[in-house]
Design a protein around this motif. Structure first.
Motif, mmCIF file in Angstrom:
data_model
loop_
_atom_site.group_PDB
_atom_site.id
_atom_site.type_symbol
_atom_site.label_atom_id
_atom_site.label_comp_id
_atom_site.label_asym_id
_atom_site.label_seq_id
_atom_site.Cartn_x
_atom_site.Cartn_y
_atom_site.Cartn_z
ATOM 1 N N PHE A 90 47.634 -1.546 10.392
ATOM 2 C CA PHE A 90 47.346 -0.304 9.668
ATOM 3 C C PHE A 90 48.374 -0.042 8.576
ATOM 4 O O PHE A 90 48.089 0.569 7.567
ATOM 5 C CB PHE A 90 47.287 0.867 10.645
ATOM 6 N N ALA A 91 49.591 -0.503 8.797
ATOM 7 C CA ALA A 91 50.636 -0.232 7.812
ATOM 8 C C ALA A 91 50.535 -1.179 6.627
ATOM 9 O O ALA A 91 50.759 -0.788 5.490
ATOM 10 C CB ALA A 91 52.011 -0.359 8.477
ATOM 11 N N VAL A 92 50.228 -2.440 6.895
ATOM 12 C CA VAL A 92 50.367 -3.465 5.863
ATOM 13 C C VAL A 92 49.043 -3.778 5.174
ATOM 14 O O VAL A 92 48.996 -4.000 3.970
ATOM 15 C CB VAL A 92 50.979 -4.747 6.476
ATOM 16 N N LEU A 93 47.963 -3.762 5.948
ATOM 17 C CA LEU A 93 46.692 -4.189 5.373
ATOM 18 C C LEU A 93 46.290 -3.373 4.150
ATOM 19 O O LEU A 93 45.881 -3.948 3.137
ATOM 20 C CB LEU A 93 45.604 -4.130 6.446
ATOM 21 N N PRO A 94 46.420 -2.025 4.186
ATOM 22 C CA PRO A 94 46.066 -1.261 2.967
ATOM 23 C C PRO A 94 46.893 -1.690 1.760
ATOM 24 O O PRO A 94 46.378 -1.754 0.641
ATOM 25 C CB PRO A 94 46.392 0.184 3.357
ATOM 26 N N ILE A 95 48.163 -2.019 1.993
ATOM 27 C CA ILE A 95 49.007 -2.453 0.877
ATOM 28 C C ILE A 95 48.446 -3.749 0.294
ATOM 29 O O ILE A 95 48.329 -3.903 -0.925
ATOM 30 C CB ILE A 95 50.450 -2.665 1.351
ATOM 31 N N LEU A 96 48.070 -4.671 1.189
ATOM 32 C CA LEU A 96 47.566 -5.960 0.711
ATOM 33 C C LEU A 96 46.271 -5.768 -0.079
ATOM 34 O O LEU A 96 46.074 -6.387 -1.127
ATOM 35 C CB LEU A 96 47.327 -6.904 1.886
ATOM 36 N N ILE A 97 45.403 -4.875 0.432
ATOM 37 C CA ILE A 97 44.143 -4.649 -0.276
ATOM 38 C C ILE A 97 44.406 -3.982 -1.614
ATOM 39 O O ILE A 97 43.863 -4.370 -2.643
ATOM 40 C CB ILE A 97 43.204 -3.791 0.596
ATOM 41 N N GLY A 98 45.311 -3.004 -1.610
ATOM 42 C CA GLY A 98 45.630 -2.311 -2.852
ATOM 43 C C GLY A 98 46.242 -3.242 -3.883
ATOM 44 O O GLY A 98 46.031 -3.075 -5.079
ATOM 45 N N SER A 99 46.977 -4.226 -3.409
ATOM 46 C CA SER A 99 47.659 -5.097 -4.353
ATOM 47 C C SER A 99 46.672 -5.950 -5.142
ATOM 48 O O SER A 99 46.970 -6.353 -6.266
ATOM 49 C CB SER A 99 48.641 -5.994 -3.619
ATOM 50 N N VAL A 100 45.498 -6.198 -4.551
ATOM 51 C CA VAL A 100 44.503 -6.970 -5.292
ATOM 52 C C VAL A 100 44.145 -6.241 -6.580
ATOM 53 O O VAL A 100 44.147 -6.828 -7.672
ATOM 54 C CB VAL A 100 43.245 -7.196 -4.430
ATOM 55 N N SER A 101 43.908 -4.936 -6.467
ATOM 56 C CA SER A 101 43.538 -4.200 -7.674
ATOM 57 C C SER A 101 44.730 -4.087 -8.608
ATOM 58 O O SER A 101 44.564 -4.073 -9.829
ATOM 59 C CB SER A 101 43.002 -2.816 -7.304
ATOM 60 N N TYR A 102 45.934 -4.043 -8.033
ATOM 61 C CA TYR A 102 47.126 -4.013 -8.873
ATOM 62 C C TYR A 102 47.198 -5.269 -9.736
ATOM 63 O O TYR A 102 47.344 -5.196 -10.955
ATOM 64 C CB TYR A 102 48.359 -3.898 -7.980
ATOM 65 N N TYR A 103 47.054 -6.427 -9.102
ATOM 66 C CA TYR A 103 47.116 -7.682 -9.863
ATOM 67 C C TYR A 103 45.985 -7.755 -10.878
ATOM 68 O O TYR A 103 46.159 -8.169 -12.013
ATOM 69 C CB TYR A 103 47.026 -8.884 -8.924
ATOM 70 N N ALA A 109 55.806 -8.448 3.432
ATOM 71 C CA ALA A 109 54.859 -7.613 4.177
ATOM 72 C C ALA A 109 53.868 -8.479 4.945
ATOM 73 O O ALA A 109 53.527 -8.196 6.092
ATOM 74 C CB ALA A 109 54.131 -6.675 3.215
ATOM 75 N N GLY A 110 53.411 -9.577 4.282
ATOM 76 C CA GLY A 110 52.458 -10.466 4.948
ATOM 77 C C GLY A 110 53.066 -11.123 6.176
ATOM 78 O O GLY A 110 52.431 -11.209 7.238
ATOM 79 N N VAL A 111 54.321 -11.546 6.036
ATOM 80 C CA VAL A 111 55.007 -12.153 7.185
ATOM 81 C C VAL A 111 55.134 -11.132 8.307
ATOM 82 O O VAL A 111 54.891 -11.446 9.489
ATOM 83 C CB VAL A 111 56.389 -12.678 6.737
ATOM 84 N N ALA A 112 55.471 -9.898 7.933
ATOM 85 C CA ALA A 112 55.582 -8.842 8.939
ATOM 86 C C ALA A 112 54.257 -8.659 9.667
ATOM 87 O O ALA A 112 54.212 -8.491 10.883
ATOM 88 C CB ALA A 112 56.017 -7.539 8.284
ATOM 89 N N LEU A 113 53.161 -8.731 8.899
ATOM 90 C CA LEU A 113 51.839 -8.568 9.495
ATOM 91 C C LEU A 113 51.558 -9.678 10.498
ATOM 92 O O LEU A 113 51.127 -9.437 11.633
ATOM 93 C CB LEU A 113 50.787 -8.573 8.384
ATOM 94 N N ILE A 114 51.854 -10.910 10.085
ATOM 95 C CA ILE A 114 51.559 -12.051 10.961
ATOM 96 C C ILE A 114 52.403 -11.978 12.228
ATOM 97 O O ILE A 114 51.905 -12.142 13.342
ATOM 98 C CB ILE A 114 51.816 -13.365 10.191
ATOM 99 N N VAL A 115 53.694 -11.674 12.019
ATOM 100 C CA VAL A 115 54.575 -11.577 13.186
ATOM 101 C C VAL A 115 54.094 -10.471 14.113
ATOM 102 O O VAL A 115 54.019 -10.630 15.334
ATOM 103 C CB VAL A 115 56.026 -11.319 12.712
ATOM 104 N N GLY A 116 53.714 -9.351 13.504
ATOM 105 C CA GLY A 116 53.249 -8.220 14.298
ATOM 106 C C GLY A 116 52.006 -8.574 15.099
ATOM 107 O O GLY A 116 51.919 -8.294 16.294
#
Lengths: 517, 191
Positions: free
Chosen positions: A274-287, A257-264
């Motif tokens: 908008f698609a990837v950033l919420p996932i990345l932020i949410g993953s912090v709380s997941y970890y 997802a991060g690579v997709a974000l950078i490429v995008g």
């Protein structure tokens, strides 16, 4: 104070407050949010422009009525809390644990002690500050638990010990010997003339004494020191725990997802943000949740079963009595292999787990080395230890095949191109071991005494290769004990032997009263 | 039901030679690709269950084929026209195979457990120790009821056990249930 005398007892007086804790915080938040203008004005002397309800009340000269209304609401709340505390009581007899509760809708729950599947003590942060703990007596089935929320911390420990002793088949004689003598000057259990007394477990003697007690309770990892051995057999360094959480399939997904974000972003596209950033932020709380939930992990053997503890601020301590583990799964994802880490999960009959935190109760060891695996298996399978057992387990974990496990024939490579050599089974003193998987390794261990049924199956593809599959069915859980490919004749033999052994071992199994065995 | 009788006959003759094949090859056991458990006298389900199965299949065939045909002719969905022959062939094969499927269902009460088998292409054998049965259920569908049949279903603590003996005569089903409950009670062994 004896809580298992068969009389009705009440819970900790703060129970309604603690159980309604979240609602209480929500109401407070609502009130504060509505009055924030006023708070701002009070604290920062910024004049208010909106009309909040307080202004209105003040302007109309209704202060007295308003105070009266607040007082009335408070009285009602306190009355409801008091009544719900009065009406909520439990008792533990020689065979049963019972809870009755509810003001308008009465519930009465009763569990047989010889069917207890596990006893869990949960200490969430807020109740811990009050010196309270929640005791869960799990019985088989969905939502089949008897919950005592909340008890005094020490009372919860004592009650757990006594429930487990009663469940183990020991009767009152031994019970009396084990219990500490009543405190001098305190009333004995027989002189408690009231039919109901309070299970606070915190005698309000001196304020400093209480504070000291709280601090001790808060810091002690395991209060039940006289029963539990002091040492956990497995210690997980924090670094390993964090590593194990990071090295998961989810991280791979995140990297993609991060690579997709950078490429995008490099291509001037906006949507990936908008698609990837919420996932990345949410993953912090997941970890964060994954790691904090498993901090201060401990596992130790007690006379009444395996005790697994977790948690830093909210702790959770589960005791699985002997014979309550229906299947054990040891697995190693590919990413963990360089480090030699393993995870142990179990199937248990109770799936109650309405503790609202979605804890993963099936994992008894989140991550550990191979030596830790054999130690934990030694705790869970007391009849299956020794050098021989260690070798069998070792082979089940890491062997590539061609050993004393009955493996699959070469033609199984059509169905399992990598792992056919490893896919195999072995029976050993009361347990059946099934291993498979070369990329991510799996070993399932099923005590014969817990097998519910055995099945043998063959599809057309398997038939053309003269192969068959055997499944050993246990109560549902993360561990699936199946042998997907095996020589047809071997599978038929395993089916017959496993079925017969399941009957034999179940007939001689006495673990429902484990101390009398 | 003349139709179903006819189907039955056709299927019997078509399946006949295949059934004899294992018998003739009995000495060389390893050449038989089908797995079987030695030394078990299988009890088979009532022959009337075949009628129930065929009626149910027939109803399903009429409904599904009818819907596909309507979609094709009335709504002009061309793919439905392509799908129709496949659907029809699927049901014809199912109906032809049904007698063998019914005959493949069997159960046996051994000393300590119940063994159940079913399936031709996908064979499945399950052994359930009596002490593990948590409850025994009798269910009757509308077609089965008309024929005086009942299904017996066993529940253990494992959801995957999934043993159901269909097509028992009602009296047999109730007798078997009582027998199994008694056996389960005498060998009860916790979970």
């Amino acid at each position: 104070m004896n809580l298992t005398d068969g009389e009705w007892h009440r819970l900790h007086p703060a129970s309604p407050l603690l159980r309604g804790g979240i609602a209480f915080v929500a109401i407070a938040g609502f009130v504060i949010a509505n009055l924030r203008e006023r708070l701002v004005e009070i604290f920062f002397h910024v004049p208010s422009y909106g009309d909040d309800p307080l202004d209105d009340i003040y302007a109309r000269g209704l202060v007295g009525w308003a105070l009266l209304a607040v007082l009335g609401v408070l009285i009602v709340i306190i009355a409801v809390f008091y009544l719900s505390w009065r009406m909520h009581s439990f008792r533990v007899t020689d065979d049963l644990v019972e809870v009755r509760s509810g003001l308008l809708f009465r519930t009465h729950r009763r569990a047989r002690l010889d069917r207890v599947q596990g006893v869990t003590i949960t200490r969430s942060l807020l109740p811990r500050l009050f010196g309270a703990a929640k005791l869960d007596v799990a019985v088989a089935g969905n939502d089949g638990n008897v919950q005592l929320a909340y008890l005094g911390s020490a009372a919860a420990d004592a009650l757990r010990r006594e429930i487990l002793q009663l469940a183990s088949g020991l009767r009152a004689s031994r019970d009396a010997a084990v219990l500490p003598p009543p405190a001098p000057g305190g009333e004995t259990a027989t002189s408690a003339s009231a039919d109901v007394d309070t299970a606070t477990g915190a005698p309000a003697s001196v304020a400093t004494g209480i504070i000291n007690q709280r601090v001790n309770e808060f810091l002690a990892p395991e209060l039940d020191a006289d029963v539990a051995p002091p040492e956990s057999v497995v210690r997980i360094p924090v670094v390993r725990l964090i590593g194990s959480v990071l090295l998961s399939g989810y991280t791979v997904f995140l990297l993609v997802a991060g690579v997709a974000l950078i490429v995008g972003v490099a291509n001037d596209a906006v949507w990936p943000v908008f698609a990837v950033l919420p996932i990345l932020i949410g993953s912090v709380s997941y970890y964060w949740n994954r790691v904090t939930r498993m901090l201060r992990y401990s596992i130790a053997g007690t006379p009444d079963g395996v005790r697994v503890g977790y948690g830093l601020l909210s702790t959770n301590n589960e005791t699985l009595p002997p014979g309550r583990i229906h299947a054990i799964g040891v697995s190693q994802p590919l990413l963990w292999r360089p480090f030699g880490w393993w995870r142990i999960q179990v199937n248990t009959a109770s799936r109650a787990r309405s503790d609202g935190q979605n804890r993963d109760h099936t994992t008894v060891m989140p991550v550990g080395k191979a030596e830790d695996v054999s130690r934990v298996l030694g705790l869970m399978l007391p009849a299956f230890v020794g050098d021989d057992a260690a070798l069998v387990i070792r082979a089940g974990l890491v062997s590539r095949g061609d050993d004393d496990y009955s493996g699959a024939p070469r033609r199984a490579a059509w169905l399992r191109p990598f792992s056919w050599r490893r896919t195999g089974f072995r029976a050993a003193s009361g347990v059946l071991l099934l291993r498979h998987g070369l990329v991510s390794r799996h070993l399932a261990i099923v005590p014969y005494a817990r097998v519910q049924s055995v099945s043998l199956s063959q599809g057309p593809l398997q038939r053309s290769l003269r192969l068959a599959a055997v499944q050993v069915q246990t109560v549902s859980g993360p561990v699936i004990a199946s042998l997907d490919v095996a020589d047809a004749a071997t599978a038929v033999r395993l089916f017959a032997e496993a079925g017969a052994d399941a009957v034999t071992y179940a007939a001689s199994d006495t673990s429902h009263h484990w101390s009398t065995s | 039901m003349p139709e179903t009788d006819h189907d039955d006959d056709v299927a019997m003759t078509s399946a006949g030679p295949e059934d004899h094949a294992p018998d003739s090859a009995a000495p060389a056991e390893s050449t038989d690709p089908r797995i079987d458990l030695p030394g078990i006298a299988w009890k088979r389900v009532s022959p009337k269950y075949l009628v129930a199965g065929l009626v149910q299949l027939g109803i399903a065939a009429v409904i599904v084929c009818g819907l596909v045909a309507v979609a094709w002719l009335a709504w002009d969905w061309t793919w439905a026209g392509w799908a129709l022959p496949f659907v029809a062939v699927f049901f014809i094969i199912s109906i032809v195979v049904e007698p063998r499927r019914v005959r493949s269902i069997g159960y046996a009460l051994r000393t300590d457990d119940l063994v159940f088998r079913r399936g031709i292409m996908f064979q499945r054998f399950v052994a359930v120790p009596y002490g593990r049965m948590q409850l025994v259920d009798i269910t009757r569908g509308p077609v089965s009821r008309a024929l005086g049949l009942a299904d017996l279903r066993f529940v253990t603590a494992a959801a995957a056990t999934a043993v159901a003996i269909p097509g028992l005569p009602e009296a047999d089903a109730e007798e078997l249930r009582d027998q199994l409950v008694t056996l389960a009670e005498s060998r009860r062994a916790g979970l």
